[in-house]
Scaffold this motif. Structure first.
Motif, PDB file in Angstrom:
ATOM      1  N   GLY A 169       0.790  -1.231   0.000  1.00 59.51           N
ATOM      2  CA  GLY A 169       0.000   0.000   0.000  1.00 59.51           C
ATOM      3  C   GLY A 169       0.816   1.271   0.000  1.00 59.51           C
ATOM      4  N   ASP A 170       2.132   1.180  -0.264  1.00 56.79           N
ATOM      5  CA  ASP A 170       2.956   2.385  -0.214  1.00 56.79           C
ATOM      6  C   ASP A 170       2.576   3.352  -1.331  1.00 56.79           C
ATOM      7  OD1 ASP A 170       5.380   3.318   1.418  1.00 56.79           O
ATOM      8  OD2 ASP A 170       5.925   3.853  -0.647  1.00 56.79           O
ATOM      9  N   LEU A 171       2.505   4.629  -0.988  1.00 59.70           N
ATOM     10  CA  LEU A 171       2.177   5.682  -1.945  1.00 59.70           C
ATOM     11  C   LEU A 171       3.406   6.409  -2.457  1.00 59.70           C
ATOM     12  CD1 LEU A 171      -0.915   7.248  -0.120  1.00 59.70           C
ATOM     13  CD2 LEU A 171      -0.928   5.625  -2.032  1.00 59.70           C
ATOM     14  N   GLY A 172       4.525   6.278  -1.750  1.00 58.48           N
ATOM     15  CA  GLY A 172       5.753   6.948  -2.164  1.00 58.48           C
ATOM     16  C   GLY A 172       6.330   7.782  -1.047  1.00 58.48           C
ATOM     17  N   GLY A 173       7.580   8.160  -1.199  1.00 61.68           N
ATOM     18  CA  GLY A 173       8.233   8.947  -0.161  1.00 61.68           C
ATOM     19  C   GLY A 173       9.548   9.516  -0.641  1.00 61.68           C
ATOM     20  N   LYS A 174      10.256  10.130   0.278  1.00 64.93           N
ATOM     21  CA  LYS A 174      11.497  10.830  -0.062  1.00 64.93           C
ATOM     22  C   LYS A 174      12.534  10.551   1.009  1.00 64.93           C
ATOM     23  CE  LYS A 174      14.013  13.345  -2.529  1.00 64.93           C
ATOM     24  NZ  LYS A 174      15.049  12.412  -2.002  1.00 64.93           N
ATOM     25  N   THR A 175      13.728  10.127   0.566  1.00 64.70           N
ATOM     26  CA  THR A 175      14.844   9.902   1.474  1.00 64.70           C
ATOM     27  C   THR A 175      15.729  11.134   1.549  1.00 64.70           C
ATOM     28  OG1 THR A 175      16.213   9.052  -0.328  1.00 64.70           O
ATOM     29  CG2 THR A 175      14.881   7.451   0.864  1.00 64.70           C
ATOM     30  N   GLY A 176      16.604  11.171   2.550  1.00 65.65           N
ATOM     31  CA  GLY A 176      17.566  12.255   2.660  1.00 65.65           C
ATOM     32  C   GLY A 176      18.724  11.884   3.567  1.00 65.65           C
ATOM     33  N   PHE A 177      19.865  12.521   3.333  1.00 67.51           N
ATOM     34  CA  PHE A 177      21.014  12.326   4.199  1.00 67.51           C
ATOM     35  C   PHE A 177      22.023  13.440   3.975  1.00 67.51           C
ATOM     36  CE2 PHE A 177      24.096  10.210   6.767  1.00 67.51           C
ATOM     37  CZ  PHE A 177      25.323  10.521   6.210  1.00 67.51           C
ATOM     38  N   THR A 178      22.518  14.018   5.058  1.00 73.76           N
ATOM     39  CA  THR A 178      23.754  14.791   5.069  1.00 73.76           C
ATOM     40  C   THR A 178      24.484  14.426   6.355  1.00 73.76           C
ATOM     41  OG1 THR A 178      22.921  16.746   6.257  1.00 73.76           O
ATOM     42  CG2 THR A 178      22.650  16.753   3.856  1.00 73.76           C
ATOM     43  N   ASP A 179      25.750  14.821   6.436  1.00 77.09           N
ATOM     44  CA  ASP A 179      26.516  14.507   7.647  1.00 77.09           C
ATOM     45  C   ASP A 179      25.868  15.112   8.880  1.00 77.09           C
ATOM     46  OD1 ASP A 179      28.355  13.104   6.168  1.00 77.09           O
ATOM     47  OD2 ASP A 179      29.754  14.769   5.978  1.00 77.09           O
ATOM     48  N   ASP A 180      25.332  16.331   8.757  1.00 75.06           N
ATOM     49  CA  ASP A 180      24.707  16.975   9.914  1.00 75.06           C
ATOM     50  C   ASP A 180      23.270  16.521  10.139  1.00 75.06           C
ATOM     51  OD1 ASP A 180      26.719  18.573  11.052  1.00 75.06           O
ATOM     52  OD2 ASP A 180      26.483  20.100   9.504  1.00 75.06           O
ATOM     53  N   ALA A 181      22.505  16.336   9.072  1.00 81.43           N
ATOM     54  CA  ALA A 181      21.099  15.933   9.219  1.00 81.43           C
ATOM     55  C   ALA A 181      20.970  14.475   9.622  1.00 81.43           C
ATOM     56  CB  ALA A 181      20.353  16.173   7.912  1.00 81.43           C
ATOM     57  N   ARG A 182      21.957  13.661   9.252  1.00 83.49           N
ATOM     58  CA  ARG A 182      21.877  12.214   9.351  1.00 83.49           C
ATOM     59  C   ARG A 182      20.750  11.698   8.443  1.00 83.49           C
ATOM     60  NH1 ARG A 182      26.306  11.061   9.696  1.00 83.49           N
ATOM     61  NH2 ARG A 182      25.753   8.902  10.242  1.00 83.49           N
ATOM     62  N   GLN A 183      20.159  10.565   8.774  1.00 79.18           N
ATOM     63  CA  GLN A 183      19.140   9.978   7.914  1.00 79.18           C
ATOM     64  C   GLN A 183      17.799  10.688   8.136  1.00 79.18           C
ATOM     65  OE1 GLN A 183      19.870   7.246   5.950  1.00 79.18           O
ATOM     66  NE2 GLN A 183      21.880   6.703   6.772  1.00 79.18           N
ATOM     67  N   THR A 184      17.156  11.080   7.042  1.00 80.33           N
ATOM     68  CA  THR A 184      15.821  11.672   7.119  1.00 80.33           C
ATOM     69  C   THR A 184      14.916  10.948   6.131  1.00 80.33           C
ATOM     70  OG1 THR A 184      16.274  13.381   5.439  1.00 80.33           O
ATOM     71  CG2 THR A 184      16.816  13.905   7.732  1.00 80.33           C
ATOM     72  N   PHE A 185      13.616  10.960   6.407  1.00 82.31           N
ATOM     73  CA  PHE A 185      12.712  10.166   5.573  1.00 82.31           C
ATOM     74  C   PHE A 185      11.286  10.658   5.768  1.00 82.31           C
ATOM     75  CE2 PHE A 185      10.682   5.805   4.739  1.00 82.31           C
ATOM     76  CZ  PHE A 185      10.894   5.863   3.374  1.00 82.31           C
ATOM     77  N   VAL A 186      10.530  10.731   4.668  1.00 82.85           N
ATOM     78  CA  VAL A 186       9.091  10.976   4.729  1.00 82.85           C
ATOM     79  C   VAL A 186       8.438  10.008   3.752  1.00 82.85           C
ATOM     80  CG1 VAL A 186       9.284  12.861   3.036  1.00 82.85           C
ATOM     81  CG2 VAL A 186       7.225  12.669   4.451  1.00 82.85           C
ATOM     82  N   ASN A 187       7.312   9.397   4.158  1.00 78.11           N
ATOM     83  CA  ASN A 187       6.689   8.365   3.335  1.00 78.11           C
ATOM     84  C   ASN A 187       5.207   8.282   3.684  1.00 78.11           C
ATOM     85  OD1 ASN A 187       7.358   5.874   1.491  1.00 78.11           O
ATOM     86  ND2 ASN A 187       5.951   5.099   3.051  1.00 78.11           N
ATOM     87  N   ALA A 188       4.407   7.898   2.699  1.00 74.00           N
ATOM     88  CA  ALA A 188       2.974   7.720   2.919  1.00 74.00           C
ATOM     89  C   ALA A 188       2.542   6.359   2.421  1.00 74.00           C
ATOM     90  CB  ALA A 188       2.178   8.815   2.211  1.00 74.00           C
ATOM     91  N   ALA A 189       1.499   5.815   3.050  1.00 75.12           N
ATOM     92  CA  ALA A 189       0.960   4.525   2.649  1.00 75.12           C
ATOM     93  C   ALA A 189      -0.540   4.515   2.907  1.00 75.12           C
ATOM     94  CB  ALA A 189       1.638   3.387   3.417  1.00 75.12           C
ATOM     95  N   GLU A 190      -1.223   3.595   2.243  1.00 76.13           N
ATOM     96  CA  GLU A 190      -2.683   3.511   2.334  1.00 76.13           C
ATOM     97  C   GLU A 190      -3.111   2.093   2.658  1.00 76.13           C
ATOM     98  OE1 GLU A 190      -6.637   4.826  -0.241  1.00 76.13           O
ATOM     99  OE2 GLU A 190      -4.698   4.664  -1.244  1.00 76.13           O
ATOM    100  N   ARG A 191      -4.020   1.969   3.605  1.00 76.98           N
ATOM    101  CA  ARG A 191      -4.635   0.684   3.963  1.00 76.98           C
ATOM    102  C   ARG A 191      -6.133   0.915   4.183  1.00 76.98           C
ATOM    103  NH1 ARG A 191      -0.605  -2.622   6.527  1.00 76.98           N
ATOM    104  NH2 ARG A 191       1.219  -2.487   5.153  1.00 76.98           N
ATOM    105  N   GLY A 192      -6.957   0.180   3.443  1.00 76.85           N
ATOM    106  CA  GLY A 192      -8.391   0.260   3.658  1.00 76.85           C
ATOM    107  C   GLY A 192      -8.966   1.652   3.540  1.00 76.85           C
ATOM    108  N   GLY A 193      -8.419   2.449   2.626  1.00 75.73           N
ATOM    109  CA  GLY A 193      -8.900   3.806   2.431  1.00 75.73           C
ATOM    110  C   GLY A 193      -8.302   4.827   3.381  1.00 75.73           C
ATOM    111  N   ARG A 194      -7.492   4.377   4.324  1.00 69.23           N
ATOM    112  CA  ARG A 194      -6.846   5.291   5.268  1.00 69.23           C
ATOM    113  C   ARG A 194      -5.423   5.568   4.817  1.00 69.23           C
ATOM    114  NH1 ARG A 194      -6.328   4.299  11.837  1.00 69.23           N
ATOM    115  NH2 ARG A 194      -6.444   6.507  12.421  1.00 69.23           N
TER     116      ARG A 194
END
Length: 453
Positions: A322-347
């Motif tokens: 049900g994944d809708l997509g997302g965006k990864t990120g990384f810098t030495d100062d930010a470290r690992q960053t991530f945003v993602n969306a998914a759908e289950r049963g209309g939610r």
């Protein structure tokens, strides 16, 4: 080395929802060795790609402890930088911290800095290394759970979602632009734009959203008036969205003076981006063809650079049901960053992770665990709300979200694509084939393979 959008790609299959694996496309299976050598997959240009070596001993790692934010260490500013990327240019003053809104945007509970949960829900899943995170309902805007929701962190390439909002509402996607050497020289992750290459703005947006191309971010920024003008437009859009913890410093997400966002703001920005049909389409796209560029006449012997296939660098798109997509990120100062969306049963839920690490599990798997956990919440379990796109900060339950095109696993080509996790396998297979070819060639040259007459 500072980088953006490279990390958070590998993902164990543990804690993933059951999903019938899709076979790899025939074209990619056939060209796997050639494409890996050419470096056509997202993030292989201008980055340090770590490849597992057979027989290598894993380095010792310190014991994992979940970061504690109960004392609000990031209430005013992100953690101190570890490099010089945020030093202002000579003559420029250091940016002052952004004001801290009072009362907190989204509701009083979101002013807390530790874990914020509605009553009666199960404990937070184990092994979550993200220092701050938010889970929210994209449809209603309700925030289901959070940790340090308004804590200020560096976004890395997740801020490209804000650039995408500005660009998609400003640029003609059918317009063709010519790549420049300045685009090609962009710091960090580059999709592979070359001088003289001709790209539609939609292809630049594919490179930006699917592959986190900093060269694409530069090419887009040049059409929006230049780097400084683009950053100003991104800041204005953040203010319009009432994302008051957010201050971009660069279009691509590379660290710069005053850069910050928060888990809450990143969810707000991603929710707004998902109202744009093209963004919802591109964030959900697994692979696309990308143009090449001509030979440089100033380089002796240079040849035309052919087009290539790019693949989405968000592993959850392939592995999470049900994944809708997302965006990864990384810098030495930010470290690992991530945003993602998914759908289950209309939610539809969005998860944001800031200042995460690959310990003890990688950020996409952390996101998967948190999403699985939150999808089981009852409908009335929440702790606050995301703002609307006005400046009132009130909840907006009527936001209209764009829907990405559905996947059809029975259609040719709509199949799992190789990512960085596949590199060791393909490199080993390619090495075996090369060795076999050399043995056959030696046998033939020696005359033993020729038919005797």
């Amino acid at each position: 080395m500072r980088d953006s959008g490279v990390a958070a790609r590998a993902l164990s299959s543990k804690a993933m929802s059951t999903r019938t694996p899709r076979r790899r496309p025939r074209r990619l299976r056939t060209l796997a060795a050639a494409t890996l050598v050419a470096g056509i997959f997202c993030g292989t240009a201008g980055t340090g790609l770590d490849v597992a070596v057979a027989g290598a001993q894993p380095a010792a790692t310190p014991p994992f402890t979940t970061p504690n934010t109960d004392d609000c260490p990031n209430k005013v500013s992100p953690p101190p930088p570890i490099d010089t990327s945020e030093v202002p240019a000579p003559g420029d003053p250091a940016p002052t911290p952004l004001p801290v809104p009072s009362p907190p945007i989204g509701g009083p509970k979101l002013g807390q800095c530790g874990v914020v949960l509605p009553p009666g829900v199960p404990p937070v899943p184990a092994e979550i290394s993200a220092t701050g995170w938010v889970i929210a309902d994209l449809n209603s805007g309700r925030v289901l759970a959070a940790k340090d929701p308004h804590g200020r962190y560096r976004p890395a390439s997740t801020i490209k979602t804000l650039l995408a909002i500005v660009a998609l509402r400003s640029l003609d996607l059918t317009k063709v632009v010519t790549g420049t050497q300045e685009d090609a020289n962009a710091e960090g992750t580059r999709v592979g734009i070359g001088p003289g290459g001709r790209y539609t703005n939609k292809q630049l947006m594919q490179a930006l959203i699917m592959c986190s191309g900093n060269d694409a971010a530069h090419a887009i920024a040049m059409q929006l008036g230049g780097v400084d003008a683009t950053v100003a437009k991104m800041r204005a859009e953040a203010e319009r969205l009432h994302a008051m913890d957010t201050r971009p410093a660069t279009p691509a997400g590379l660290d710069g003076p005053g850069m910050s966002t928060s888990p809450y703001d990143l969810a707000t920005i991603f929710r707004e981006a998902m109202t744009i049909p093209t963004f919802a389409e591109l964030i959900h796209t697994e692979q696309a063809d990308f143009p090449g560029f001509p030979a440089d006449p100033k380089i002796p012997g240079d040849k035309d650079h052919p087009g290539f296939v790019i693949a989405n660098d968000n592993r959850l798109l392939y592995d999470f049901d049900g994944d809708l997509g997302g965006k990864t990120g990384f810098t030495d100062d930010a470290r690992q960053t991530f945003v993602n969306a998914a759908e289950r049963g209309g939610r539809r839920l969005v998860i944001t992770l800031l200042k995460a690490d690959v310990l003890p599990i990688r950020p996409p798997e952390q996101a998967a665990r948190l999403l699985e956990w939150a999808f089981a919440f009852p409908p009335d379990a929440y702790v606050g709300s995301l703002p609307d796109s006005s400046r009132s900060g009130s909840a907006n339950p009527s936001v209209t979200l764009a829907s990405p095109p559905p996947h059809d696993s029975d259609q040719p080509g709509d199949e799992d694509t190789p990512t960085h996790d596949d590199l060791p396998t393909y490199i080993l297979a390619g090495g075996i084939l090369v060795a076999l070819g050399l043995v056959i060639a030696a046998w033939w040259v020696s005359g033993r393979g020729r038919r005797r007459r």
